[in-house]
Design a protein around this motif. Sequence first.
Motif, short mmCIF file in Angstrom:
data_model
loop_
_atom_site.label_atom_id
_atom_site.label_comp_id
_atom_site.label_asym_id
_atom_site.label_seq_id
_atom_site.Cartn_x
_atom_site.Cartn_y
_atom_site.Cartn_z
N CYS A 33 0.86 -1.20 0.00
CA CYS A 33 0.00 0.00 0.00
C CYS A 33 0.89 1.25 0.00
N CYS A 84 2.23 3.36 -3.16
CA CYS A 84 1.43 4.42 -3.78
C CYS A 84 0.97 5.44 -2.75
N HIS A 85 0.95 5.04 -1.50
CA HIS A 85 0.54 5.95 -0.42
C HIS A 85 1.74 6.12 0.51
N ARG A 89 -5.86 5.95 -12.66
CA ARG A 89 -6.25 7.06 -11.80
C ARG A 89 -5.11 7.45 -10.86
N PHE A 122 -12.67 5.96 -3.02
CA PHE A 122 -12.27 6.00 -4.43
C PHE A 122 -12.85 7.26 -5.08
N LYS A 182 -15.42 12.34 -6.95
CA LYS A 182 -15.54 12.84 -5.58
C LYS A 182 -14.74 14.12 -5.42
C1 HEC Z 1 -0.63 0.80 -7.32
C2 HEC Z 1 -0.84 1.89 -6.41
C3 HEC Z 1 -1.73 1.65 -5.21
C4 HEC Z 1 -1.63 0.66 -4.26
C5 HEC Z 1 -0.63 -0.47 -4.19
C6 HEC Z 1 -2.67 0.95 -3.30
N1 HEC Z 1 -3.37 2.05 -3.66
FE1 HEC Z 1 -4.84 2.96 -2.62
N2 HEC Z 1 -5.32 4.02 -4.23
C7 HEC Z 1 -4.59 4.09 -5.40
C8 HEC Z 1 -5.38 4.78 -6.40
C9 HEC Z 1 -4.94 5.06 -7.82
C10 HEC Z 1 -6.60 5.12 -5.80
C11 HEC Z 1 -7.79 5.78 -6.49
C12 HEC Z 1 -8.39 4.74 -7.43
C13 HEC Z 1 -9.75 5.03 -7.95
O1 HEC Z 1 -10.40 5.97 -7.49
O2 HEC Z 1 -10.20 4.29 -8.84
C14 HEC Z 1 -6.52 4.64 -4.42
C15 HEC Z 1 -7.51 4.84 -3.47
C16 HEC Z 1 -7.35 4.54 -2.13
C17 HEC Z 1 -8.24 4.97 -1.06
C18 HEC Z 1 -9.47 5.85 -1.19
C19 HEC Z 1 -9.21 7.25 -0.71
C20 HEC Z 1 -10.38 8.18 -0.92
O3 HEC Z 1 -10.29 9.33 -0.48
O4 HEC Z 1 -11.36 7.80 -1.55
C21 HEC Z 1 -7.75 4.42 0.10
C22 HEC Z 1 -8.33 4.58 1.49
C23 HEC Z 1 -6.60 3.62 -0.27
N3 HEC Z 1 -6.37 3.74 -1.62
C24 HEC Z 1 -5.88 2.82 0.61
C25 HEC Z 1 -5.02 1.80 0.15
C26 HEC Z 1 -4.62 0.66 0.94
C27 HEC Z 1 -5.04 0.39 2.37
C28 HEC Z 1 -3.80 -0.10 0.14
C29 HEC Z 1 -3.16 -1.43 0.45
C30 HEC Z 1 -4.07 -2.50 0.84
C31 HEC Z 1 -3.70 0.60 -1.12
N4 HEC Z 1 -4.47 1.73 -1.09
C32 HEC Z 1 -2.91 0.18 -2.17
C33 HEC Z 1 -3.34 3.56 -5.58
C34 HEC Z 1 -2.86 2.49 -4.85
#
Ligand code: HEC
Length: 421
Positions: A71, A74-75, A96, A111, A327
């Motif tokens: 996670c 990307c975060h 995205r 999302f 959003k």
């Molecule tokens: C490859 C990069 C990537 C990884 C790995 C990833 N994310 Fe994300 N995350 C994103 C993207 C891009 C979005 C937005 C996607 C969309 O809206 O379709 C997102 C959206 C989110 C959101 C929504 C935030 C909101 O304000 O709506 C959260 C919470 C989140 N991720 C947590 C996590 C967690 C917990 C993990 C691991 C289990 C994780 N992400 C793994 C790229 C990633």
Amino acid sequence: MITAALSICLIAGTQAPPLTDKEVRIIGTMSPVPPAPPDSSNRVADNAEAAMLGAMVFNRSIFSSNGAVSCATCHQPGRSFTDARAVAQGVGVGTRNSPPLGSVAHQRWFFWDGRSDSLWSQALSPFENPLEIDSTRVNIVRVISQEPDLKQQYEALFGELPDMGDAQRFPDRAKPGMPAWDAMSQADRTSVTRAFVNVGKSVAAFERTLTVGRSPFDRFAQALKRGKPTDGILSPAAVRGLQLFIGEAGCRNCHSGPLFTDRGFHNQGLPTADGLFPTDPGRAGGLESARSAEFRLGSVWSDDPEGDRARRAGNATAGPEHWGAMKTPSLRNLPTTGPYMHDGRFHTLAQTLAFYNTLEGHIRIDHHQETILKPLHLPPEDILALEAFLESLQDGAPDARSGKNKPLIDVDGDPMLDASE
Ligand code: HEC
Ligand code: HEC
């Protein structure tokens, strides 16, 4: 094109008129960020041990198919939990932009298109997304059962893990939609899914601890509220930008409350690169997915499937205006969360503001347009002032003149304020 030298000159000359009582009142609704609302759908939402397990899972890349993505790829904590890329890159390349996670527990939908109705269900999706972590729930539960510290932390909280030793009974690549999943017994599918959901709820418990800290804007708003001097906390340009933001620029129509979001969905009519009709259905598709999602709030996996939030999420409707809507993002920590917009099309705040100023290329189609949005046609110094204000939303940033930086946590016990409800 405004040169750096000219912009310094323009901005240095900016003076803000004194704040009116109405402005002071509005500013009061924008700070501080209150604690996140409770989440009855996740019984470990505020359990510190679950948050610890969640943090371990969040940061480890052993779950991913290539062993390199977590996670935190990307975060990233150092970038307000974003990745500085236009679109996310995990095991594959997504479409995205990665949103920041500070105070994410305040959101109602997750999302850009809101296709998850809870933080814990959101957390489950990257694991099984082929472009992100590219794993399966069977593999996630197996890895946890093989890593002694994860296993111990998990079992202390949730009891014994399924016995994952038998690779034929629990094939690694099994997930819903795959023949290997259908071949598993119903009881095994349920026990693996239950453990998977527990992992998601633990990750959510960790995410609930991610908050945005105090920014220069918060120090300004707090001082104002207490009738204390505000000189030097924000530059005059930033104060002018704040006045525009809550006034004639109309930003607060959507970016309202302490997180600068109404938590709703709007269609900005962003032009596509080829000038054709946008193809991302946004909220229209997101709500449909949320309704049929395996892990929705009203499902058996929720700890409160009959609760208020589950009922409200189940009753949500989308109209034609939601086609292509995204959003409203929080604007906190903007200086460290670029590139901007759901597809990361703008690399700087200046580019983003230039779009709002002219709405150049804006696609207006019957039913799909955002009626609140009008080109601003503001002069360059006002655009620079708006930018100066947006920069003051960075937590940990020093005050405009003194460079003084107060503690990041609000210890004054201010009453909860949430203007977006
Ligand atoms: C490859 C990069 C990537 C990884 C790995 C990833 N994310 Fe994300 N995350 C994103 C993207 C891009 C979005 C937005 C996607 C969309 O809206 O379709 C997102 C959206 C989110 C959101 C929504 C935030 C909101 O304000 O709506 C959260 C919470 C989140 N991720 C947590 C996590 C967690 C917990 C993990 C691991 C289990 C994780 N992400 C793994 C790229 C990633
Ligand atoms: C009609 C509602 C609405 C209004 C009014 C509005 N915004 Fe937005 N804003 C949004 C939405 C929705 C997005 C995301 C759009 C997308 O990605 O497709 C957004 C995105 C942004 C972003 C990018 C944030 C990020 O993290 O990607 C910034 C910066 C921004 N807005 C600032 C402003 C400013 C400054 C104003 C006033 C001039 C303003 N907005 C007015 C709804 C609005």
